[in-house]
Design a protein around this motif. Structure first.
Motif, PDB file in Angstrom:
ATOM      1  N   ILE A  29      39.004  22.777  45.098  1.00  0.00           N
ATOM      2  CA  ILE A  29      37.562  22.755  45.334  1.00  0.00           C
ATOM      3  C   ILE A  29      36.932  24.151  45.235  1.00  0.00           C
ATOM      4  O   ILE A  29      36.058  24.355  44.394  1.00  0.00           O
ATOM      5  CB  ILE A  29      37.234  22.049  46.663  1.00  0.00           C
ATOM      6  CG1 ILE A  29      37.556  20.550  46.501  1.00  0.00           C
ATOM      7  CG2 ILE A  29      35.766  22.234  47.039  1.00  0.00           C
ATOM      8  CD1 ILE A  29      37.394  19.728  47.741  1.00  0.00           C
ATOM      9  N   PRO A  30      37.379  25.120  46.032  1.00  0.00           N
ATOM     10  CA  PRO A  30      36.668  26.404  45.951  1.00  0.00           C
ATOM     11  C   PRO A  30      36.899  27.162  44.638  1.00  0.00           C
ATOM     12  O   PRO A  30      35.960  27.656  44.049  1.00  0.00           O
ATOM     13  CB  PRO A  30      37.221  27.197  47.138  1.00  0.00           C
ATOM     14  CG  PRO A  30      38.525  26.568  47.463  1.00  0.00           C
ATOM     15  CD  PRO A  30      38.410  25.128  47.079  1.00  0.00           C
ATOM     16  N   ASP A  31      38.131  27.252  44.185  1.00  0.00           N
ATOM     17  CA  ASP A  31      38.409  28.096  43.024  1.00  0.00           C
ATOM     18  C   ASP A  31      38.152  27.368  41.709  1.00  0.00           C
ATOM     19  O   ASP A  31      37.551  27.913  40.792  1.00  0.00           O
ATOM     20  CB  ASP A  31      39.866  28.587  43.062  1.00  0.00           C
ATOM     21  CG  ASP A  31      40.093  29.572  44.205  1.00  0.00           C
ATOM     22  OD1 ASP A  31      39.202  29.685  45.062  1.00  0.00           O
ATOM     23  OD2 ASP A  31      41.146  30.232  44.234  1.00  0.00           O
ATOM     24  N   PHE A  32      38.623  26.140  41.616  1.00  0.00           N
ATOM     25  CA  PHE A  32      38.498  25.433  40.343  1.00  0.00           C
ATOM     26  C   PHE A  32      37.206  24.615  40.233  1.00  0.00           C
ATOM     27  O   PHE A  32      36.929  24.031  39.201  1.00  0.00           O
ATOM     28  CB  PHE A  32      39.722  24.542  40.104  1.00  0.00           C
ATOM     29  CG  PHE A  32      40.944  25.338  39.771  1.00  0.00           C
ATOM     30  CD1 PHE A  32      41.212  25.691  38.452  1.00  0.00           C
ATOM     31  CD2 PHE A  32      41.805  25.773  40.759  1.00  0.00           C
ATOM     32  CE1 PHE A  32      42.329  26.452  38.133  1.00  0.00           C
ATOM     33  CE2 PHE A  32      42.925  26.533  40.450  1.00  0.00           C
ATOM     34  CZ  PHE A  32      43.190  26.877  39.139  1.00  0.00           C
ATOM     35  N   GLY A  33      36.455  24.577  41.316  1.00  0.00           N
ATOM     36  CA  GLY A  33      35.172  23.890  41.256  1.00  0.00           C
ATOM     37  C   GLY A  33      35.282  22.392  41.048  1.00  0.00           C
ATOM     38  O   GLY A  33      34.357  21.759  40.552  1.00  0.00           O
TER      39      GLY A  33
ATOM     40  N   TYR B 266      48.861  29.557  39.215  1.00  0.00           N
ATOM     41  CA  TYR B 266      47.763  29.961  40.116  1.00  0.00           C
ATOM     42  C   TYR B 266      47.981  29.409  41.519  1.00  0.00           C
ATOM     43  O   TYR B 266      47.857  30.128  42.501  1.00  0.00           O
ATOM     44  CB  TYR B 266      46.429  29.454  39.561  1.00  0.00           C
ATOM     45  CG  TYR B 266      45.207  30.027  40.234  1.00  0.00           C
ATOM     46  CD1 TYR B 266      44.575  31.151  39.711  1.00  0.00           C
ATOM     47  CD2 TYR B 266      44.674  29.457  41.390  1.00  0.00           C
ATOM     48  CE1 TYR B 266      43.454  31.689  40.318  1.00  0.00           C
ATOM     49  CE2 TYR B 266      43.550  29.995  42.006  1.00  0.00           C
ATOM     50  CZ  TYR B 266      42.940  31.107  41.461  1.00  0.00           C
ATOM     51  OH  TYR B 266      41.827  31.641  42.072  1.00  0.00           O
TER      52      TYR B 266
ATOM     53  N   PRO C  89      35.675  35.622  46.575  1.00  0.00           N
ATOM     54  CA  PRO C  89      36.228  34.339  46.133  1.00  0.00           C
ATOM     55  C   PRO C  89      37.618  34.504  45.507  1.00  0.00           C
ATOM     56  O   PRO C  89      38.086  35.632  45.299  1.00  0.00           O
ATOM     57  CB  PRO C  89      35.225  33.870  45.081  1.00  0.00           C
ATOM     58  CG  PRO C  89      34.616  35.128  44.549  1.00  0.00           C
ATOM     59  CD  PRO C  89      34.620  36.113  45.681  1.00  0.00           C
TER      60      PRO C  89
ATOM     61  N   TRP D 162      41.584  34.539  44.359  1.00  0.00           N
ATOM     62  CA  TRP D 162      42.744  35.219  44.913  1.00  0.00           C
ATOM     63  C   TRP D 162      42.381  36.554  45.546  1.00  0.00           C
ATOM     64  O   TRP D 162      43.074  37.051  46.423  1.00  0.00           O
ATOM     65  CB  TRP D 162      43.823  35.416  43.839  1.00  0.00           C
ATOM     66  CG  TRP D 162      44.832  34.316  43.859  1.00  0.00           C
ATOM     67  CD1 TRP D 162      44.919  33.270  42.998  1.00  0.00           C
ATOM     68  CD2 TRP D 162      45.894  34.145  44.819  1.00  0.00           C
ATOM     69  NE1 TRP D 162      45.961  32.453  43.356  1.00  0.00           N
ATOM     70  CE2 TRP D 162      46.576  32.965  44.461  1.00  0.00           C
ATOM     71  CE3 TRP D 162      46.328  34.854  45.939  1.00  0.00           C
ATOM     72  CZ2 TRP D 162      47.669  32.487  45.183  1.00  0.00           C
ATOM     73  CZ3 TRP D 162      47.425  34.386  46.659  1.00  0.00           C
ATOM     74  CH2 TRP D 162      48.070  33.218  46.280  1.00  0.00           C
ATOM     75  N   LYS D 163      41.292  37.138  45.070  1.00  0.00           N
ATOM     76  CA  LYS D 163      40.862  38.415  45.612  1.00  0.00           C
ATOM     77  C   LYS D 163      40.640  38.302  47.123  1.00  0.00           C
ATOM     78  O   LYS D 163      41.246  39.036  47.906  1.00  0.00           O
ATOM     79  CB  LYS D 163      39.570  38.835  44.909  1.00  0.00           C
ATOM     80  CG  LYS D 163      39.270  40.294  45.005  1.00  0.00           C
ATOM     81  CD  LYS D 163      38.087  40.655  44.105  1.00  0.00           C
ATOM     82  CE  LYS D 163      37.742  42.116  44.286  1.00  0.00           C
ATOM     83  NZ  LYS D 163      36.479  42.446  43.627  1.00  0.00           N
TER      84      LYS D 163
ATOM     85  N   LYS E  41      34.650  28.729  41.796  1.00  0.00           N
ATOM     86  CA  LYS E  41      33.946  27.485  41.471  1.00  0.00           C
ATOM     87  C   LYS E  41      34.092  27.085  40.005  1.00  0.00           C
ATOM     88  O   LYS E  41      33.137  26.683  39.347  1.00  0.00           O
ATOM     89  CB  LYS E  41      32.467  27.602  41.827  1.00  0.00           C
ATOM     90  CG  LYS E  41      32.231  27.854  43.314  1.00  0.00           C
ATOM     91  CD  LYS E  41      30.750  27.774  43.638  1.00  0.00           C
ATOM     92  CE  LYS E  41      30.446  28.369  44.999  1.00  0.00           C
ATOM     93  NZ  LYS E  41      30.603  29.852  45.008  1.00  0.00           N
ATOM     94  N   GLY E  42      35.273  27.250  39.498  1.00  0.00           N
ATOM     95  CA  GLY E  42      35.535  26.804  38.134  1.00  0.00           C
ATOM     96  C   GLY E  42      35.167  27.803  37.057  1.00  0.00           C
ATOM     97  O   GLY E  42      35.268  27.500  35.873  1.00  0.00           O
TER      98      GLY E  42
END
Ligand code: SF4
Ligand SMILES: [Zn+2]
Ligand SMILES: [Zn+2]
Lengths: 409, 338
Positions: free
Chosen positions: A164-168, A207, A236, A238-239, B154-155
């Protein structure tokens, strides 16, 4: 195959009463369907069905022991030649399975044996045989509540922390299936990822598993005055994750633990712990107090600290863009449990050992060779060995499917 | 807006090919007419093989656009995998150099028209949807290109201008190479006259190239290879599937004499059960880029003998214990002669 008579009969009944809606999958007519029939162990592949009705008719007539569909979409799903089949894309799938998570309770319920040299052991099966080094390990594993809980946590981690957060990914695009055995499949049905190559999917695996992470590439720099500039926990990806795990680790660790990671410099951190943590959390985040510790040591700490937030998934499933995967709401032939389809919101309250049971009424008499302590539904038995007993049908079918029991009378 | 000058600079764009299509020309039309365009195309080919970057002539955009198309036809028509790769590499460098000085909004347009990528600008970062980033990024070996070492939110992946330029230019290279594998291109036949001209350019350069650039792209000379390796290569070329151990031996050998993963991959292309991704993965594994991170050496002769891979050992084989040793001795001998 006498032991299967009852199982076949029960599976048949189940599929007869299954509604077409329950068999729904996205773009059924583009998927390859496969079954393993009861008669033999040989998979029948390359089938395709234009609508739910014809699929339902087929499985009613040919009761499957296992039922699968392809994660891939094909132009001609029934073709056997891959060039004719015409790959058009595939769902992004993650497999979380207790088989791949080294849980503590495995020593109580799992065994393994090397098929090369017959060396045996209990607990989490090693990849290579410790005796002969061969990769021919066969494990005898059992469903276990604790293992399933841990698997569920892994699913939440994957979705909440990464998808959800990283890959949207949106919640509505995620479908979760209890595998009917020891884990879960997470399907991302988003159009965006459909065309991804196997290489692209591997990057996603890396990832979420933390493979190849270089903390230095996430914002660590030496300032002009020799001070350290680092990432902010609010960043946001991995940072931010790196900053957060570092914070968590320092917050909790003891001097001894930290010394094992970075040696003498641990003292500097422990002495100034409060201030260091405050600095990292302040706005903007500051790492200056860690100047004497050095980026090299910070990286060492991060590499230890990230362990808990990595996802334990079976990467082979994700990178395979032509995978056959268990059909939602079908029955797992090795347990008789239902492959339950869940939305994200269903997952928390889902109890796999209760909610996946389909054979609810009646008792059967069986002879049990050997089992550890197990629970199915509200019924718990074991460990037992060499015994005739009467058990609820669901449990009986589970043991029959597993091949550790025989039907009596 | 993409202008005609832009198309001249970036003739790989869809708009450029649309323009060419609108002219309704075929390669045969260039046999006797449009000599200046053919000249320019040959120049492009020559530059590419030479590893030099051509200077785009913005005064005559039509000529630039057309000559690019003709140059590609020549390259494909020569049916030389090495040449195609070489050309594609050079194109990549060329566009990279131009893109890093390009206006940001122009870069966004180029990515959209060329590859249907949806870039946006946030402060001094470009952002690109992760799935579009992953079309190309896995081709890079450097760790900074791994998704896990990029900023993903967010993608969307955040990239600096230089990296976007690298990504776009690599996509061009990829497109050129991919296209050469299409059936239609494989069937392409150049008119005699053009083929002859192209051959001339090619022949002139190749001789020079071997001396100069032997490191970068280099095919080992057959005589330098130990019998076991040449035998396996011959088997692979003829399309036979070889055993796991044999694969491992060839791969680790070729990697250890300095070939890249992509170059080694080419050797497997004809093998019966060839699967590009799988093979690339295996090669990367043996190269130590992934997995255990160990770069593997080929097995010793003794081991190879026990696997039946040692065939027709010759005089030199008697003096060595390892196939790499064979190769080193042969290379040394050659250098002494020169
Ligand atoms: S002796 Fe060694 S190098 Fe020579 S053929 Fe046999 S394996 Fe190859
Ligand atoms: Zn063994
Ligand atoms: Zn357990």
């Amino acid at each position: 195959m006498k032991k299967y008579d009852l199982v076949l009969q029960e599976f048949k009944k189940y599929y007869k009463h299954l509604s077409e809606e329950e068999l729904f999958i996205k773009d059924l007519n583009k998927r390859e369907i496969a079954i393993v029939p009861f008669e033999n162990d040989i998979m029948i592949r390359h089938m395709s069905f234009n609508d739910l009705k014809s699929l339902k008719e087929y499985i009613e007539k040919n009761t499957p022991l296992h039922l699968y569909y392809s994660s891939a979409y094909y132009k001609e799903p029934h073709a056997t030649d891959m060039n004719v089949k015409g790959w058009e894309g595939a769902d992004l799938i993650f497999d979380v399975d207790a088989d791949h998570i080294p849980t503590n309770c495995k020593v109580d319920h799992d065994k393994w044996i090397c098929r090369n040299c017959n060396f045996q052991g209990i607990g989490h099966a090693p990849e290579n045989c410790p005796n002969c080094g061969e990769k021919k390990i066969e494990s005898i594993s059992w469903i276990c509540e604790n293992c399933l809980n841990i698997a569920k946590e892994e699913v939440f981690k994957l979705i909440d922390e990464y998808l959800i957060p990283d890959f949207g990914v949106k919640i509505g695009e995620i479908e979760i299936c209890f595998s009917g055995h020891r884990g879960y499949h997470i399907h991302v049905l988003s159009e965006n990822f459909k065309k991804l190559s196997s290489d692209g999917r591997r990057e996603i695996v890396d990832y979420v598993k933390g493979i190849g992470l270089e903390p230095r590439l996430h914002g660590f720099k030496i300032g002009s005055n020799g001070s350290i500039i680092g990432p902010d926990p609010k960043d946001p990806g991995w940072k931010g994750r790196i900053a957060r795990v570092f914070y968590e680790y320092i917050n909790k660790c003891t001097l001894e633990e930290l010394e094992k990671v970075i040696g003498k410099k641990a003292e500097i951190i422990i002495k100034n712990r409060e201030k260091i943590l405050e600095d990292i959390m302040s706005n903007p985040s500051s790492w200056t107090r860690l100047k004497k510790v050095g980026i090299g040591n910070i990286v060492k700490i991060i590499n230890i600290a990230i362990r808990d937030i990595l996802c334990n998934i079976d990467e082979r499933v994700t990178i395979d863009i032509k995978r056959l995967i268990r059909y939602p709401n079908s029955l797992h032939g090795k347990t008789g449990l239902k492959v339950c389809r869940l939305s994200y919101n269903d997952l928390e309250k889902f109890d796999p050992l209760k909610d996946s049971i389909v054979f609810r009424s009646g008792e059967i008499k069986i002879y049990v060779k050997e089992i550890p302590k197990i629970r199915i539904g509200d019924y718990e038995i074991g460990p037992i060995k060499d015994k005739e007993i009467e058990v609820p049908k669901s449990l009986g079918i589970y043991l029959l499917c597993k091949g550790v029991a025989e039907l009596l009378s | 807006m993409l202008t005609k000058e832009d198309l001249a600079k970036y003739p790989f764009l869809k708009k450029a090919s649309e323009y060419i299509e609108s002219l309704n020309l075929s390669i045969d039309d260039f046999t006797d007419k449009y000599d200046d365009i053919v000249e320019r195309a040959l120049e492009r080919v020559k530059f590419a093989i030479d590893g030099k970057l051509i200077k785009v002539d913005l005064y005559d955009p039509e000529k630039e656009i057309l000559s690019y198309a003709v140059a590609l036809a020549l390259i494909y028509g020569l049916k030389d995998a090495w040449l195609i790769r070489r050309f594609a590499n050079n194109e990549q460098k060329l566009y990279y150099e131009m893109l890093i000085t390009e206006d940001n909004y122009k870069i966004i347009e180029i990515a959209k028209d060329g590859f249907n990528w949806d870039l946006e600008l946030i402060e001094d970062n470009f952002i690109i949807p992760v799935e579009q980033f992953l079309e190309i990024a896995p081709r890079f070996q450097a760790r900074e290109w791994k998704l896990i070492n990029s900023l993903l939110d967010k993608g969307k992946v955040y990239l600096k201008k230089v990296k976007i330029a690298r990504l776009i230019s690599e996509a061009v290279k990829n497109k050129i190479i991919k296209k050469s594998e299409e059936e239609e291109i494989k069937r392409l036949k150049l008119p005699e006259k053009l083929l002859y001209k192209a051959e001339v350019v090619k022949s002139k350069i190749e001789r020079k190239e071997i001396k100069e650039e032997y490191k970068e792209i280099y095919t080992p000379i057959k005589e330098d290879l130990p019998p076991c390796i040449s035998y396996l290569i011959k088997e692979m070329k003829s399309g036979k599937a070889i055993t796991h151990m044999a694969r491992f031996t060839v791969t680790s050998f070729l990697l250890n004499i300095g070939m890249s993963v992509e170059e080694v991959l080419e050797y497997f292309r004809n093998v019966a059960d060839f699967n590009e991704n799988k093979t690339r993965y295996q090669i990367q594994h043996i190269a130590g880029m992934i997995g255990s991170k160990i770069r593997y050496l080929p097995p010793k002769c003794e081991v190879l003998k026990s696997f039946g891979i040692c065939v027709e050992p010759n005089e030199l084989c008697k003096k060595i214990k390892h196939p790499l040793q064979y190769y080193k001795i042969m290379r040394k001998k050659k250098n002494e002669k020169i």
